[in-house]
Design a protein around this motif. Structure first.
Motif, short mmCIF file in Angstrom:
data_model
loop_
_atom_site.label_atom_id
_atom_site.label_comp_id
_atom_site.label_asym_id
_atom_site.label_seq_id
_atom_site.Cartn_x
_atom_site.Cartn_y
_atom_site.Cartn_z
N PRO A 1 0.80 -1.22 0.00
CA PRO A 1 0.00 0.00 0.00
C PRO A 1 0.83 1.28 0.00
CG PRO A 1 -0.16 -1.12 2.12
CD PRO A 1 0.59 -2.02 1.20
N GLY A 2 2.04 1.26 0.54
CA GLY A 2 2.89 2.44 0.52
C GLY A 2 3.25 2.86 -0.89
N ARG A 3 3.56 1.90 -1.71
CA ARG A 3 3.88 2.21 -3.12
C ARG A 3 2.65 2.69 -3.88
NH1 ARG A 3 8.34 -2.09 -5.32
NH2 ARG A 3 9.87 -1.67 -3.68
N LEU A 4 1.48 2.15 -3.53
CA LEU A 4 0.25 2.61 -4.16
C LEU A 4 0.00 4.08 -3.82
CD1 LEU A 4 -2.44 2.04 -5.67
CD2 LEU A 4 -3.39 1.40 -3.45
N ILE A 5 0.14 4.45 -2.56
CA ILE A 5 -0.07 5.83 -2.14
C ILE A 5 0.95 6.75 -2.82
CG2 ILE A 5 -0.03 7.41 -0.16
CD1 ILE A 5 -2.45 5.59 -0.19
N ALA A 6 2.20 6.34 -2.86
CA ALA A 6 3.24 7.16 -3.50
C ALA A 6 2.92 7.37 -4.99
CB ALA A 6 4.61 6.50 -3.36
N ILE B 1 1.97 19.09 -1.14
CA ILE B 1 1.15 17.91 -1.42
C ILE B 1 2.05 16.71 -1.69
CG2 ILE B 1 -0.47 16.91 -3.09
CD1 ILE B 1 -1.58 19.74 -3.48
N THR B 2 3.08 16.91 -2.49
CA THR B 2 3.99 15.81 -2.83
C THR B 2 4.78 15.34 -1.61
OG1 THR B 2 4.19 16.73 -5.05
CG2 THR B 2 5.84 15.12 -4.38
N VAL B 3 5.34 16.26 -0.86
CA VAL B 3 6.13 15.87 0.31
C VAL B 3 5.24 15.20 1.36
CG1 VAL B 3 7.49 16.78 2.24
CG2 VAL B 3 7.90 17.60 -0.08
N GLY B 4 4.07 15.75 1.60
CA GLY B 4 3.15 15.15 2.56
C GLY B 4 2.70 13.77 2.14
N LEU C 1 3.49 10.23 4.00
CA LEU C 1 2.42 9.31 4.35
C LEU C 1 2.69 7.92 3.77
CD1 LEU C 1 -0.40 8.83 5.59
CD2 LEU C 1 -1.34 9.52 3.37
N ALA C 2 3.15 7.87 2.54
CA ALA C 2 3.46 6.58 1.90
C ALA C 2 4.59 5.87 2.64
CB ALA C 2 3.83 6.80 0.44
#
Length: 74
Positions: free
Chosen positions: A8-13, A42-45, A49-50
């Protein structure tokens, strides 16, 4: 193709970067007037999160693997 585990981390990224790219595309076509620094938070946040989601997923899977090997050793 072999099955792989869901990450899921890669999906969010990926979703965050697609949204950032979409915002730049909308801005470049004249659909919106966004300042150049609006997409950066937005990108850094999203990438932060990812990373957190990836760490939690790793910890859960590591704990689950340790339980499986521990129960098979008995």
């Amino acid at each position: 193709m072999r099955r792989h585990e869901f990450q899921p981390g890669r999906l969010i990224a990926g979703l965050v970067l697609v949204v950032a790219g979409g915002l730049y595309l909308v801005e470049s076509t004249g659909g919106a007037d966004l300042p150049w620094f609006a997409v950066l938070p937005i990108t850094v946040g999203g990438l932060t999160l990812a990373a957190l989601i990836g760490l939690v997923t790793y910890a859960v899977r590591r704990d689950r693997r340790e339980r499986i090997t521990e129960s098979s050793d008995r």
